[in-house]
Write a protein that holds these residues in place. Sequence first.
Motif, PDB file in Angstrom:
ATOM      1  N   PRO A  19       0.815  -1.220   0.000  1.00  0.00           N
ATOM      2  CA  PRO A  19       0.000   0.000   0.000  1.00  0.00           C
ATOM      3  C   PRO A  19       0.846   1.267   0.000  1.00  0.00           C
ATOM      4  CG  PRO A  19      -0.057  -1.050   2.148  1.00  0.00           C
ATOM      5  CD  PRO A  19       0.650  -1.992   1.236  1.00  0.00           C
ATOM      6  N   VAL A  21       1.260   4.469   1.577  1.00  0.00           N
ATOM      7  CA  VAL A  21       0.768   4.840   2.908  1.00  0.00           C
ATOM      8  C   VAL A  21       0.330   6.298   2.960  1.00  0.00           C
ATOM      9  CG1 VAL A  21       1.350   4.904   5.363  1.00  0.00           C
ATOM     10  CG2 VAL A  21       2.354   3.128   3.880  1.00  0.00           C
ATOM     11  N   CYS A  22      -0.899   6.541   3.414  1.00  0.00           N
ATOM     12  CA  CYS A  22      -1.372   7.903   3.646  1.00  0.00           C
ATOM     13  C   CYS A  22      -0.525   8.585   4.719  1.00  0.00           C
ATOM     14  CB  CYS A  22      -2.830   7.900   4.084  1.00  0.00           C
ATOM     15  SG  CYS A  22      -4.003   7.448   2.788  1.00  0.00           S
ATOM     16  N   LEU A  39      -1.506   3.674  11.789  1.00  0.00           N
ATOM     17  CA  LEU A  39      -1.785   3.264  10.417  1.00  0.00           C
ATOM     18  C   LEU A  39      -0.826   2.165   9.968  1.00  0.00           C
ATOM     19  CD1 LEU A  39      -3.161   3.491   7.687  1.00  0.00           C
ATOM     20  CD2 LEU A  39      -1.769   5.536   7.216  1.00  0.00           C
ATOM     21  N   LEU A  43      -1.801  -1.674   8.788  1.00  0.00           N
ATOM     22  CA  LEU A  43      -1.416  -2.264   7.510  1.00  0.00           C
ATOM     23  C   LEU A  43      -0.624  -3.557   7.708  1.00  0.00           C
ATOM     24  CD1 LEU A  43      -0.386   1.028   5.678  1.00  0.00           C
ATOM     25  CD2 LEU A  43      -2.489  -0.304   5.345  1.00  0.00           C
ATOM     26  N   LEU A  51       5.644  -1.658   2.382  1.00  0.00           N
ATOM     27  CA  LEU A  51       5.011  -0.351   2.502  1.00  0.00           C
ATOM     28  C   LEU A  51       5.699   0.630   1.561  1.00  0.00           C
ATOM     29  CD1 LEU A  51       4.935  -0.197   6.415  1.00  0.00           C
ATOM     30  CD2 LEU A  51       2.969  -0.662   4.935  1.00  0.00           C
ATOM     31  N   SER A  57      -0.596   8.826  -2.771  1.00  0.00           N
ATOM     32  CA  SER A  57      -1.557   8.694  -1.675  1.00  0.00           C
ATOM     33  C   SER A  57      -0.999   9.216  -0.361  1.00  0.00           C
ATOM     34  CB  SER A  57      -1.980   7.229  -1.506  1.00  0.00           C
ATOM     35  OG  SER A  57      -2.719   6.790  -2.617  1.00  0.00           O
ATOM     36  N   SER A  58       0.322   9.432  -0.309  1.00  0.00           N
ATOM     37  CA  SER A  58       0.969  10.014   0.871  1.00  0.00           C
ATOM     38  C   SER A  58       0.941  11.533   0.842  1.00  0.00           C
ATOM     39  CB  SER A  58       2.430   9.555   0.952  1.00  0.00           C
ATOM     40  OG  SER A  58       2.576   8.177   0.756  1.00  0.00           O
ATOM     41  N   ASN A 220      -5.015   1.304   2.100  1.00  0.00           N
ATOM     42  CA  ASN A 220      -4.937   1.929   3.420  1.00  0.00           C
ATOM     43  C   ASN A 220      -6.189   1.617   4.228  1.00  0.00           C
ATOM     44  OD1 ASN A 220      -2.539   4.054   3.681  1.00  0.00           O
ATOM     45  ND2 ASN A 220      -3.254   4.082   1.552  1.00  0.00           N
ATOM     46  N   PRO A 223      -6.694  -3.129   3.975  1.00  0.00           N
ATOM     47  CA  PRO A 223      -5.551  -3.954   3.578  1.00  0.00           C
ATOM     48  C   PRO A 223      -5.893  -5.430   3.498  1.00  0.00           C
ATOM     49  CG  PRO A 223      -5.303  -3.167   5.846  1.00  0.00           C
ATOM     50  CD  PRO A 223      -6.463  -2.431   5.248  1.00  0.00           C
ATOM     51  N   LYS A 273      -8.725   9.253   3.930  1.00  0.00           N
ATOM     52  CA  LYS A 273      -8.500   9.716   5.300  1.00  0.00           C
ATOM     53  C   LYS A 273      -9.787   9.726   6.113  1.00  0.00           C
ATOM     54  CE  LYS A 273      -4.248  12.346   4.927  1.00  0.00           C
ATOM     55  NZ  LYS A 273      -3.596  13.650   5.180  1.00  0.00           N
ATOM     56  N   LEU A 276     -10.336   6.165   7.125  1.00  0.00           N
ATOM     57  CA  LEU A 276      -9.413   5.769   8.203  1.00  0.00           C
ATOM     58  C   LEU A 276      -9.823   6.394   9.530  1.00  0.00           C
ATOM     59  CD1 LEU A 276      -6.042   6.027   6.257  1.00  0.00           C
ATOM     60  CD2 LEU A 276      -6.994   3.938   7.276  1.00  0.00           C
TER      61      LEU A 276
END
Length: 312
Positions: A19, A21-22, A39, A43, A51, A57-58, A220, A223, A273, A276
Motif C-alpha cells: 500500500p 501509505v497515507c 496506520l 497495515l 510499505l 496517496s501520501s 490503506n 488492507p 483519510k 481511516l
Amino acid sequence: MTTANFAGSATPKLTGVIPPVCTPLTPDYEVDAASLVRLIDHLVEGGVDALFVLGSSSEVAYLTDAQRRVVLDTVVGHVGGQVPVLAGVIDMTTPRVLDHVRVAAEAGVSGLVATAPFYTRTHPDEIRTHFRTIAARGGLPLYAYDLPVSVHTKLSAELLLGLAAEGVLAGVKDSSGDDGGLRAVILGREEPFSVLTGSEVTVDSALWMGADGVVPGLGNVDPQGYVELYRCAARGDWEAARSEQERLVRLFEIVTVGGARMGGSSAGLGAFKAALHLRGVIDCPVTALPQIPLNDEETGRIGKLLAAAGLL
C-alpha cells in the motif's frame, strides 16, 4: 524484511500487496506521527508485504522536505524491518530527486520509487539519464513510477525493459491506466523485474496477466481485502479473486463522493483519510492545503459505503 517477498539480492523481487501509505496530518497541517504509527500497525497486521511511503496517496507533492523526513524516520523506525519500506523520491528534476535519495538512504529504506522528471519537457534519453543517475547515486533498488496523469510522460515498455536489462530498474509501479502497455511490460520482462499495478479496481485482471503485485491507495482503508484478493489469485482461485475485487470496486466509490465540488486529489485522498478516521485508525482526516475538505454529509456517505463493505 521477508525473504519470500523482498529477497536480499542486488535485484530483489518485490511481490504482493504494497500500500502507498497515507500521511495523517494534525489540524494545523503537521505530520501526526502517532496516527501514522497506528496506520502502519493497521497495515502490517492486515498482512501487507511491504510499505510505500511518500507516494501520491501520501500527499508527497504537498509535504515539505522536513515533513518527508518525519514520515521516513517514523515509519522506518516503527517497522523495524518487519516488512520492506520503499520511499518515494519524487520531484521535478534529477538534482532535486538526489537530495531526497540521500535522505531516504540515510533513513534506512529498502528501495526507492521515482517518476520521470516533470514540469520540464524531456526526451526519452533524458529520462533514461534521470533513472540511471538515481540508481547509481542511491545504491538501492529503484522502481519506476509510471504516472502520466501527473508527470505528463508515459514510460514506454521499451524504456522500462531497457533500463531493467541494464540493472537500473528493479521494477515498475504502473498507474498509467494503459492495460496494453502493462501487458507489453509483462510479456517482455526478465526476472526478477517486478511489475506492480497501481489500479485498485483491476487487480484481478492484472494478476491474471502476470503482474507481481498491487500498490493500492484503497489498501490503506482495507488492507485485508487486497491481501485476500492477492492470495486468491496466487492459488489460482480466480472466481474468489473476482468476487473480492468486485467488493473492493464497490468500496472504491468513496473516492467519488466529493468529486462534484473539488479536485480528484482532494476527493480521493480525503475519502481515504475520512474512512481511516471513521475506522478509528487516524485522529484527524484533514488533507494538506489547498485541497478542499470533505463535509459532514460527504463523510456520512463514506461511512455508509464502509458499512456496506463490512468495515464498520
